[in-house]
Design an enzyme around this catalytic site. Structure first.
Site, PDB file in Angstrom:
ATOM      1  NE  ARG A 140      -7.092   2.656  -6.137  1.00  0.00           N
ATOM      2  CZ  ARG A 140      -8.132   2.033  -5.612  1.00  0.00           C
ATOM      3  NH1 ARG A 140      -8.495   2.295  -4.352  1.00  0.00           N
ATOM      4  NH2 ARG A 140      -8.786   1.122  -6.312  1.00  0.00           N
ATOM      5  CE  LYS A 186      -8.861   1.477   4.288  1.00  0.00           C
ATOM      6  NZ  LYS A 186      -9.078   2.882   3.880  1.00  0.00           N
ATOM      7  CE  LYS A 238      -4.099   1.986   2.145  1.00  0.00           C
ATOM      8  NZ  LYS A 238      -3.700   3.361   1.790  1.00  0.00           N
ATOM      9  NE  ARG A 255     -10.518   7.355  -1.713  1.00  0.00           N
ATOM     10  CZ  ARG A 255     -10.271   6.442  -0.778  1.00  0.00           C
ATOM     11  NH1 ARG A 255      -9.074   6.389  -0.219  1.00  0.00           N
ATOM     12  NH2 ARG A 255     -11.190   5.599  -0.404  1.00  0.00           N
ATOM     13  CD  GLU A 257      -1.474   5.188  -3.689  1.00  0.00           C
ATOM     14  OE1 GLU A 257      -1.466   5.799  -2.599  1.00  0.00           O
ATOM     15  OE2 GLU A 257      -2.443   4.493  -4.058  1.00  0.00           O
TER      16      GLU A 257
END
Length: 522
Positions: free
Chosen positions: A231, A393, A226, A246, A271
């Site tokens: 994002r 996550k 991550k 996002r 990302e």
């Protein structure tokens, strides 16, 4: 305007998400075009007016009310629109309330010289609730507990349409969204925007709780890092190029270097990072590029943007979202090898046989400047929103510091009467220097205690902000610490929230700047 004001007033006092959804849907169903379209634009944050600014509101109020009275009232209420709406002198007027469409269209076309008289005329005709709604509309800060996603979901409910479909056509539409309403009400076909570079709702992950870890079947999941960026969705279709956050905000203007690399026909999930010599820079470096309409050559050179790719949603005209993750990943690998786009690489999959291996990797994530791990089921299609189970996550544990409360500011909406926004600092020699601000993490009962403490220990006032005695220690949790030229301390905390109120701890025992420096990612 009156139905819109009634809607906002009801929303601010309605805590339930489902109840808010019903209120918005009822308004949209019973309000004609184009008023409901402009209301939708206001709720989704898509309305702004060049010539109507907070300074103008203060000027108009100051011409009608004693400035000292207004200053004290603003300090107590903590919200400009609410203060102005309540303190504005009531005047009898035969003028009808304007329609919302009239307000929006006049505000959009009025020149700077015309604006004071226009705004004063409306404020004279409205009651306190109407004035508050008008001023909230003008300043763009509705703060009624409604997200853009919730507003679009309410519109979708008019025709029992999946909210994800509304998201998909959203960026191909313009205010006041007449084709959108015609479609959801069954009066017209779906707006044809598929060929363009519109936003497709992202698939989001759920936090992985400790109790859930051992229930997962390791062989069913794939693991990725991550990364500590934001994002984004890359959309290059039909000759258009867009970079979205996002939430679907178009951030293309701030990243011309990424747009210049989008010489393909595809939609990708990834990302956004700042990358130097193959190494991911601290998140603070990426922040220098965010929220800008344009960037300087120096920023482009010193903060080079990069996208680490997670997923392939469209390959040309082919929609890959119904495919399982494993199949999409194979297509992504092949697409990247074939296309070789500049400023983009692949987020590597992490091989593992047992979850215990991932626990060890997660424990070392902070040293590698990584937020944690992502776990994705190999058989999961790409579904809009946050479905439970396919993706998790697994973030690294937060850091904590004991800090001292320095300033408190009134909140907004339901918190406009409470001091709920807290600036805090750590010791540098015998001086407190600020390192962050937090407005979450405490209960309603704790808010009452904090508000009372602030009022009883105020040492100075700066409008809606109070300076307080150096006597209250807060334990704050945060994700990371970064060097920051904007803070007197030289550091800033990322995503700070109040973890505990340390009523028991003397202020002189709070943490020092050396501790923050040791935690900072440099």
């Amino acid at each position: 305007m009156k139905p819109f004001a009634t809607l906002l007033d009801a929303l601010i006092f309605t805590p339930s998400r489902n109840a808010k959804l019903r209120l918005i849907a009822d308004y949209m169903a019973n309000t004609p075009d184009p008023d409901r379209g402009y209301a939708l634009a206001a709720l989704t944050g898509d309305l702004s007016f060049r010539t109507a600014k907070p300074a103008l509101i203060r000027q108009l109020v100051a011409e009608r009310v004693d400035p000292e009275l207004f200053g004290w009232s603003y300090d107590f209420v903590g919200d400009l629109a609410e203060t102005a709406a309540l303190i504005w002198p009531e005047r009898r007027s035969n003028r009808d309330w304007p329609h919302l469409a009239e307000v929006v269209e006049r505000l959009d076309s009025a020149g700077r010289a015309e604006m004071p008289g226009l705004l004063a005329e409306w404020l004279d005709a409205l009651d306190a609730t109407g004035r508050w709604a008008l001023l909230k509309l003008i300043t763009g800060g509705l703060r009624v507990g409604v997200s853009a996603r919730l507003a679009k979901t309410a519109v979708a409910s008019l025709g029992n349409i999946d909210p994800a479909e509304v998201e998909e056509v959203w960026h191909g539409l313009e205010m006041p969204y007449a084709p959108l309403f015609a479609w959801v009400e069954g009066k017209a076909p779906r707006p044809a925007v598929e060929a363009g570079a519109g936003f497709r709702p992202l698939m989001l992950a759920n936090p992985l709780e400790e109790r859930e870890i051992e229930t997962l079947e390791a062989s069913a999941y794939r693991a990725e890092w991550k990364w500590d960026g934001i994002r984004v969705q890359i959309a290059a279709r039909g000759g258009q190029r867009r970079l979205y956050s996002r939430t679907g905000d178009d951030i293309s203007g701030a990243f011309p270097d990424i747009l210049g690399a989008m010489d393909f026909d595809a939609v990708l999930d990834g990302e956004l990072l700042v990358l130097r010599a193959g190494e991911v820079a601290p998140f603070n470096d990426l922040q220098q590029r965010l929220n800008r309409k344009s960037v300087t050559p120096k920023l482009l050179r010193d903060h080079p943007a990069h996208v680490r790719l997670y997923d392939l949603l469209f390959d040309g005209d082919e929609d890959l979202r119904p495919l399982p993750f494993d199949a999409r990943r194979q297509r992504l690998d092949a697409w990247h090898a074939r296309t070789g786009p500049d400023r983009m690489d692949l987020s590597p999959l992490i091989p593992f046989a047992h979850l215990d291996e991932l626990k060890v990797l997660r424990a070392g994530a902070r040293d590698a400047a990584i937020e944690g791990l992502m776990l994705k089921r190999g058989d999961s299609p790409y579904l809009a929103g946050r479905p439970r189970g396919p993706w998790f996550k697994w973030k690294r544990d937060p850091l904590t510091l004991d800090v001292v409360l320095m300033y408190a500011q009134r909140g907004h909406g339901k918190r406009s009467s409470f001091y709920s926004d807290y600036t805090f600092g750590v010791w540098r020699d015998s001086e407190l220097v600020p390192v962050g601000k937090a407005y979450s993490g405490f209960t309603d009962a704790e808010l009452l205690e904090l508000d009372k403490w602030v009022r009883n220990h105020t040492t100075d006032r700066f409008g809606p902000v109070r300076a307080v005695e150096s006597g209250l220690v807060l334990e704050v949790a945060f994700d990371s610490a970064h060097p920051s030229a904007r803070h007197k301390s030289g550091y800033a905390l990322r995503f700070p929230r109040i973890h505990r109120i340390r009523w028991d701890k003397p202020a002189e025992e709070a943490d020092r700047i050396e501790t923050v420096a040791g935690l900072a990612l440099t």
